[in-house]
Write a protein that holds these residues in place. Structure first.
Motif, PDB file in Angstrom:
ATOM      1  N   ALA A   1      -5.983  -3.147   3.300  1.00 43.80           N
ATOM      2  CA  ALA A   1      -5.637  -3.071   4.716  1.00 43.80           C
ATOM      3  C   ALA A   1      -5.553  -4.477   5.309  1.00 43.80           C
ATOM      4  O   ALA A   1      -6.473  -5.282   5.156  1.00 43.80           O
ATOM      5  CB  ALA A   1      -6.662  -2.240   5.473  1.00 43.80           C
ATOM      6  N   GLY A   2      -4.438  -4.782   5.933  1.00 43.22           N
ATOM      7  CA  GLY A   2      -4.247  -6.087   6.549  1.00 43.22           C
ATOM      8  C   GLY A   2      -3.792  -7.177   5.604  1.00 43.22           C
ATOM      9  O   GLY A   2      -3.500  -8.295   6.043  1.00 43.22           O
ATOM     10  N   GLU A   3      -3.723  -6.892   4.304  1.00 38.69           N
ATOM     11  CA  GLU A   3      -3.309  -7.892   3.320  1.00 38.69           C
ATOM     12  C   GLU A   3      -1.794  -7.867   3.149  1.00 38.69           C
ATOM     13  O   GLU A   3      -1.170  -6.806   3.085  1.00 38.69           O
ATOM     14  CB  GLU A   3      -3.975  -7.610   1.973  1.00 38.69           C
ATOM     15  CG  GLU A   3      -3.650  -8.634   0.891  1.00 38.69           C
ATOM     16  CD  GLU A   3      -4.298  -8.307  -0.436  1.00 38.69           C
ATOM     17  OE1 GLU A   3      -4.304  -9.179  -1.337  1.00 38.69           O
ATOM     18  OE2 GLU A   3      -4.792  -7.168  -0.581  1.00 38.69           O
TER      19      GLU A   3
ATOM     20  N   ALA B   1       0.834  -1.205   0.000  1.00 39.54           N
ATOM     21  CA  ALA B   1       0.000   0.000   0.000  1.00 39.54           C
ATOM     22  C   ALA B   1       0.864   1.249   0.000  1.00 39.54           C
ATOM     23  O   ALA B   1       0.526   2.259  -0.625  1.00 39.54           O
ATOM     24  CB  ALA B   1      -0.923  -0.015   1.218  1.00 39.54           C
ATOM     25  N   THR B   2       2.005   1.170   0.681  1.00 40.09           N
ATOM     26  CA  THR B   2       2.948   2.293   0.743  1.00 40.09           C
ATOM     27  C   THR B   2       4.334   1.788   0.363  1.00 40.09           C
ATOM     28  O   THR B   2       4.787   0.766   0.898  1.00 40.09           O
ATOM     29  CB  THR B   2       3.002   2.906   2.148  1.00 40.09           C
ATOM     30  OG1 THR B   2       1.702   3.394   2.495  1.00 40.09           O
ATOM     31  CG2 THR B   2       4.000   4.048   2.207  1.00 40.09           C
ATOM     32  N   VAL B   3       4.977   2.488  -0.543  1.00 41.36           N
ATOM     33  CA  VAL B   3       6.364   2.191  -0.910  1.00 41.36           C
ATOM     34  C   VAL B   3       7.210   3.402  -0.545  1.00 41.36           C
ATOM     35  O   VAL B   3       6.932   4.514  -0.984  1.00 41.36           O
ATOM     36  CB  VAL B   3       6.492   1.886  -2.417  1.00 41.36           C
ATOM     37  CG1 VAL B   3       7.954   1.696  -2.801  1.00 41.36           C
ATOM     38  CG2 VAL B   3       5.685   0.637  -2.781  1.00 41.36           C
TER      39      VAL B   3
ATOM     40  N   ALA C   1       9.381   6.044  -6.043  1.00 36.29           N
ATOM     41  CA  ALA C   1       8.156   5.562  -5.392  1.00 36.29           C
ATOM     42  C   ALA C   1       6.879   6.159  -5.989  1.00 36.29           C
ATOM     43  O   ALA C   1       5.903   5.424  -6.233  1.00 36.29           O
ATOM     44  CB  ALA C   1       8.222   5.808  -3.893  1.00 36.29           C
ATOM     45  N   PRO C   2       6.822   7.472  -6.268  1.00 36.35           N
ATOM     46  CA  PRO C   2       5.574   8.019  -6.825  1.00 36.35           C
ATOM     47  C   PRO C   2       5.248   7.529  -8.237  1.00 36.35           C
ATOM     48  O   PRO C   2       4.138   7.753  -8.722  1.00 36.35           O
ATOM     49  CB  PRO C   2       5.834   9.542  -6.831  1.00 36.35           C
ATOM     50  CG  PRO C   2       6.958   9.763  -5.882  1.00 36.35           C
ATOM     51  CD  PRO C   2       7.798   8.533  -5.984  1.00 36.35           C
ATOM     52  N   HIS C   3       6.181   6.864  -8.872  1.00 40.84           N
ATOM     53  CA  HIS C   3       6.001   6.444 -10.264  1.00 40.84           C
ATOM     54  C   HIS C   3       5.605   4.976 -10.401  1.00 40.84           C
ATOM     55  O   HIS C   3       5.450   4.488 -11.523  1.00 40.84           O
ATOM     56  CB  HIS C   3       7.299   6.679 -11.044  1.00 40.84           C
ATOM     57  CG  HIS C   3       7.748   8.102 -11.072  1.00 40.84           C
ATOM     58  ND1 HIS C   3       7.385   8.983 -12.072  1.00 40.84           N
ATOM     59  CD2 HIS C   3       8.530   8.808 -10.212  1.00 40.84           C
ATOM     60  CE1 HIS C   3       7.929  10.169 -11.829  1.00 40.84           C
ATOM     61  NE2 HIS C   3       8.625  10.092 -10.715  1.00 40.84           N
TER      62      HIS C   3
END
Length: 328
Positions: A281-283, A217-219, A257-259
Motif C-alpha cells: 500500500a502506497g508503494e 497490487a492490481t492489474v 491479469a489473473p495469471h
C-alpha cells in the motif's frame, strides 16, 4: 522461387515473422532502414532452412520499392514498417507517423500493383483501432464493436486497414487485415520507433539481471498474445484460401491479469535468481502496466475459423519465453 516480403523486418513482430517464415523454408526478403539484423537474430536465423535477403531502403522511396520488386519475385507481402508512437512523439512529429504507417503502406501496395504477381497482402492493423470502445464492450468483435481510436497510432492503423483494403480491391490485390493484440515475447527490444515496451519485457529484464520485480497490487484485465502465437496467426492469414472475412482479430482471446503471478513463477523456474512481489500500500511498483481501467477481450472466432488458435496459455508462454531468455 517466389519470395515473401516483410517490410519493417528488423522490428519486434518483423523478426518473429522472419523466424517463422524461414523456419518453414520460405525465401524471405526483409526491407527496411537497418543495414543488418541484430547479431543474435542473424546467428539464429542462419541456422534455419529458409533463405533470407536483406535490402536496405525506405518505404517512402517509390524508386527503391520499384527496384525491390524488379529484383525479386515477390508473391506475398507483410507491409509491417511502422512507428508505434507514444504521446510525446505524436505531439512532436505527427507527420512522420502518418508518412511511415499509412503513406509507406500505400507506396508498398502501389509497387506491388505495378509489379504484378502478388497473391496475398496481410495488412498490419491493431487492437488500438478499438480505442475508447474497448472500455465499453466486454468482447471486442470485428463486426459489431465500433472503432474509436484514441492514439494517432490507432488512427493510422484504422486508416491502414480501411485504405489498404479499399486500394487492394481497386488494384486487384488480395488483402486481409490483422488486428494485432498487445504482444510480447522473444526479440522484443527498444528499436527506437516503438515507444511503449511491454511490461513483460520489463519483467524478463529483471529476471535476466537477477533483480526483484515489484508488480502493481492490481492489474486490470488485458488480453496479451504471445508473439509466437501471433506469428502463427499471421501465417494462417497469409495462407487462407478465399477467406469469408477481410478483417481478423489476432489475440489470445483471454484475460491474462489473473495469471500474472503464475507467469512470474514460470520465469523464476528457468531463471532462479528472479524474485517478484506485489507493491505494498502506497508503494510505487517498479513494473507498470498500460491500462488504468479494465478493457474488453478481443474475440478470435474469425481467426479460429481459419484453423488457427493460440497454442500458449499464459503460464506456458512465460515458460517458453524464459527458456528463450536462458538460452540466449
Amino acid at each position: 522461387m517466389a519470395s515473401v516480403l516483410v517490410t519493417g523486418g528488423a522490428g519486434f513482430v518483423g523478426l518473429n515473422l522472419l523466424e517463422a517464415l524461414l523456419g518453414r523454408g520460405e525465401s524471405v526478403v526483409a526491407f527496411g532502414r537497418e543495414e543488418a539484423l541484430p547479431p543474435a537474430a542473424a546467428t539464429a536465423f542462419a541456422r534455419l532452412p529458409g533463405q533470407l535477403t536483406l535490402v536496405q531502403g525506405d518505404v517512402m522511396d517509390a524508386s527503391a520499392l520499384k527496384a525491390l520488386f524488379a529484383a525479386h519475385r515477390i508473391d506475398r507481402i507483410f507491409p509491417f514498417a511502422a512507428i508505434t508512437a507514444g504521446p510525446a512523439r505524436e505531439a512532436s512529429v505527427p507527420g512522420a507517423i502518418i508518412d511511415v504507417n499509412l503513406k509507406g503502406l500505400i507506396a508498398t501496395l502501389e509497387a506491388a500493383r505495378d509489379a504484378g504477381g502478388v497473391k496475398r497482402v496481410v495488412l498490419p492493423s491493431s487492437a488500438a483501432v478499438y480505442g475508447e470502445a474497448a472500455y465499453d464492450h466486454a468482447l471486442l468483435d470485428e463486426a459489431t464493436t465500433p472503432c474509436v481510436p484514441i492514439s494517432l497510432y490507432g488512427v493510422t492503423k484504422y486508416a491502414v486497414e480501411r485504405a489498404g483494403l479499399r486500394l487492394a480491391g481497386q488494384w486487384g490485390l488480395d488483402a486481409v487485415a490483422a488486428r494485432i493484440g498487445a504482444t510480447f515475447g522473444p526479440w522484443e527490444r527498444d528499436t527506437g520507433v516503438r515507444d511503449t515496451l511491454s511490461p513483460h519485457l520489463a519483467i524478463a529484464t529483471a529476471a535476466r539481471e537477477g533483480r526483484e520485480a515489484v508488480l502493481p497490487a492490481t492489474v486490470h484485465g488485458y488480453d496479451w498474445v504471445y508473439v509466437r502465437d501471433l506469428a502463427a496467426g499471421l501465417l494462417a492469414l497469409m495462407e487462407a484460401e478465399a477467406p469469408a472475412h477481410r478483417v481478423f482479430n489476432l489475440a489470445s482471446g483471454r484475460d491474462w491479469a489473473p495469471h500474472l503471478d503464475g507467469c512470474c513463477a514460470e520465469m523464476a523456474r528457468a531463471l532462479p535468481g528472479f524474485r517478484w512481489r506485489r507493491a505494498a500500500a502506497g508503494e510505487t511498483p517498479g513494473i507498470t502496466f498500460p491500462e488504468i481501467r479494465p478493457r474488453g477481450v478481443m474475440h478470435i472466432g474469425r481467426a479460429r475459423g481459419l484453423g488457427w488458435a493460440p497454442r500458449f496459455a499464459p503460464e506456458a508462454a512465460y515458460a517458453d519465453y524464459a527458456a528463450w531468455i536462458a538460452a540466449a
